[in-house]
Design an enzyme around this catalytic site. Structure first.
Site, PDB file in Angstrom:
ATOM      1  N   ASP A 263       0.939  -1.274  -0.071  1.00 11.05           N
ATOM      2  CA  ASP A 263      -0.090   0.079  -0.066  1.00 11.05           C
ATOM      3  C   ASP A 263       0.881   1.191   0.076  1.00 11.05           C
ATOM      4  O   ASP A 263       1.982   1.418   0.680  1.00 11.05           O
ATOM      5  CB  ASP A 263      -0.975  -0.018   1.384  1.00 11.05           C
ATOM      6  CG  ASP A 263      -1.957  -1.051   1.321  1.00 11.05           C
ATOM      7  OD1 ASP A 263      -1.670  -2.040   0.783  1.00 11.05           O
ATOM      8  OD2 ASP A 263      -2.621  -1.104   2.204  1.00 11.05           O
ATOM      9  N   GLY A 283       1.799  -1.835  -5.464  1.00 13.66           N
ATOM     10  CA  GLY A 283       1.424  -3.258  -5.817  1.00 13.66           C
ATOM     11  C   GLY A 283      -0.024  -3.521  -4.835  1.00 13.66           C
ATOM     12  O   GLY A 283      -0.452  -4.775  -4.880  1.00 13.66           O
ATOM     13  N   ASP A 284      -0.512  -2.630  -4.172  1.00 17.47           N
ATOM     14  CA  ASP A 284      -1.786  -2.842  -3.615  1.00 17.47           C
ATOM     15  C   ASP A 284      -2.686  -1.268  -3.501  1.00 17.47           C
ATOM     16  O   ASP A 284      -2.509  -0.760  -4.555  1.00 17.47           O
ATOM     17  CB  ASP A 284      -1.616  -3.243  -2.246  1.00 17.47           C
ATOM     18  CG  ASP A 284      -2.911  -4.196  -1.659  1.00 17.47           C
ATOM     19  OD1 ASP A 284      -3.898  -3.867  -1.835  1.00 17.47           O
ATOM     20  OD2 ASP A 284      -2.536  -5.259  -0.952  1.00 17.47           O
ATOM     21  N   ASP A 285      -3.473  -1.217  -2.376  1.00 17.83           N
ATOM     22  CA  ASP A 285      -4.129   0.194  -2.524  1.00 17.83           C
ATOM     23  C   ASP A 285      -2.996   1.235  -2.571  1.00 17.83           C
ATOM     24  O   ASP A 285      -2.105   1.322  -1.892  1.00 17.83           O
ATOM     25  CB  ASP A 285      -4.983   0.221  -1.152  1.00 17.83           C
ATOM     26  CG  ASP A 285      -6.244  -0.614  -1.087  1.00 17.83           C
ATOM     27  OD1 ASP A 285      -6.826  -0.581  -2.112  1.00 17.83           O
ATOM     28  OD2 ASP A 285      -6.421  -1.481  -0.229  1.00 17.83           O
ATOM     29  N   SER A 316      -3.094   1.256  -9.446  1.00 17.15           N
ATOM     30  CA  SER A 316      -3.121   0.135  -8.453  1.00 17.15           C
ATOM     31  C   SER A 316      -3.736  -1.008  -9.513  1.00 17.15           C
ATOM     32  O   SER A 316      -5.012  -1.082  -9.536  1.00 17.15           O
ATOM     33  CB  SER A 316      -3.790   0.412  -7.260  1.00 17.15           C
ATOM     34  OG  SER A 316      -3.947  -0.871  -6.635  1.00 17.15           O
TER      35      SER A 316
END
Length: 455
Positions: A263, A283-285, A316
């Site tokens: 995140d 790689g996420d939020d 994202s």
């Protein structure tokens, strides 16, 4: 004795006059010609460097920008034995510098300058009334071997390490119970070298939850600006139970695939916070607003509130540009997200929760959102069933109320809106105004673009 001279011919006279004019011009424009000559020489070096793929040595450079003095007392990391070769471990140098600054609180604190170089270090703590300044081309590198990373108790509002029971790894740069902390610079970089952590996580070789890159806990008056954060082992920037936090002009990077749980910014039980003018590709939020997990978050009881997020560009491909939840058991309220561009992403904005969370999400305003090539534009999901353990209250239903989406536009969006409520968790008072989203289909991004429009 008189010497008779022949008169000058027309051509000879013009040649003499031209020579005199050039001498006068060069004399009066010496500075201009010097600048032009240096610029021409520099362009040749740059051209040669580019022509050989960046391997040509450049002997002429723009001088390094001077580091401003933002505190009454300023130190360089080299004053404490720091070596920026990317090999020498500088943990003790950082610790000695922070100790020196900790004694200057009554004088207004101190500034630690990190010069250009690659400064390898294990995790270290900050102190109150401190400015950490990263010069241009300065890189703080997190050591990859987890044995250098200290273990810490689980966060009280999680009761769990998030990935494993028991302790969790601390963050590379950490602070607790602090006041008046600044992390800034000439866009220097803090690099967590997360690749090793991500690989071990996927191979299930870690016994504890990975640590964030930067984590500030139980603190106030925090400013983070003009830096780059990249390749965190876990969440990148995690303010926890903090007040009066400003995050501005920050670039946050991680691979958009195979960098799990990286995140960008996770405000967690935070109050009075501004996040603005940032670029996030992770790689996420991109941003995930949180306030604790199930029964532990309910018991801790610290909401995230009064948060302004504006002027962001976010990517994202795994999760969402801006999320609320799913750990929101202490409540989330009074959040404004405006002037947001989400591009080439899985989801744009998302609220996610589940039975057992408790808490609430209310008084949320999204304004002036732009979606560009996004699979799902707006998501509200009430069955995000991840729980720390079996001790959660299955009848602790969160409340979702007063959510406004104003001026939302997009192109290349497969699903403009997906709202999933339930009898136990109704989604109440959702307002759409001035919304138009161009819909696309899976096989061809822009092959067919009907328009979903809400006025």
């Amino acid at each position: 004795m008189m010497v008779e001279t022949a008169p000058l011919g027309r051509f000879q006279y013009q040649k003499l006059e031209f020579r005199r004019w050039m001498q006068a011009f060069l004399s009066s424009h010496k500075t201009l010609f010097t600048v032009l000559w240096i610029a021409a020489l520099a362009s040749v070096f740059v051209w040669q460097r580019n022509a050989v793929g960046g391997r040509f040595a450049v002997f002429w450079q723009v001088p390094m920008r001077p580091i401003p003095r933002l505190r009454p007392v300023a130190f360089n990391l080299t004053d404490f034995g720091g070596v920026g070769d990317g090999i020498t471990l500088n943990t003790e140098a950082f610790e000695r510098a922070v100790l020196a600054i900790s004694k200057l609180g009554k004088r207004g604190g101190g500034q630690l300058n990190v010069p250009p170089g690659r400064w390898l270090t294990a995790p270290f703590n900050l102190t109150s009334h401190m400015t950490l300044f990263l010069a241009e081309d300065a890189v703080i590198l997190g050591i990859e071997d987890e044995k250098y990373w200290p273990l810490m108790p689980p966060l009280p509002s999680y009761g769990y390490g998030r990935e494993h029971p028991g302790p969790r790894y601390g963050s590379l740069i950490h602070g607790q119970n602090l006041k008046d902390v600044v992390i800034t610079g000439h866009n220097g970089t803090i690099n967590g070298q997360g690749q090793t952590w991500w690989k071990k996580y996927r191979q299930k070789l870690l016994n504890h939850t990975r640590g964030p890159l930067v984590q500030i806990m139980w603190s106030s008056d925090i400013l983070i600006t003009n830096i780059t954060l990249r390749d965190s082992p876990f969440w990148t920037l995690h303010p926890y139970d903090c007040k009066n936090v400003t995050i501005r002009n920050v670039t946050i990077l991680a691979p958009i695939f195979e960098a799990p749980n990286t995140d960008g910014i996770d405000p967690d039980s935070c109050e009075d916070m501004i996040i603005e003018n940032c670029y996030i590709s992770v790689g996420d939020d991109g941003i995930a607003i949180k306030s604790g997990w199930d029964q532990y978050g309910i018991a801790y009881g610290r909401p995230s509130m009064n948060i302004l997020i504006r002027n962001l560009v976010v990517q994202s491909m795994v999760s969402a540009g801006v999320s609320i939840g799913s750990e929101m058991s202490g409540g989330v309220s009074n959040v404004t997200v405006e002037n947001l561009l989400v591009w080439s992403s899985r989801r744009a904005v998302r609220i996610k929760t589940a039975p057992g969370r408790g808490g609430y999400v209310r008084h949320i305003t999204y304004r002036n959102l732009t979606f560009d090539n996004v699979r799902v534009g707006i998501v509200i999901k009430t069955d995000y069933n991840e729980h720390p353990d079996e001790g959660y209250d299955r009848k602790a239903f969160p409340k979702l109320d007063d959510i406004s989406l104003l001026v939302v536009h997009g192109l290349g969006v497969r699903v403009p809106v997906r709202i999933h409520g339930s009898e136990e968790i109704p989604v109440r008072n959702v307002t759409f105004r001035d919304t138009s989203v161009g819909i696309t289909y899976k096989r061809s991004i822009y092959s067919s673009v009907p328009l979903l429009k809400v006025v």
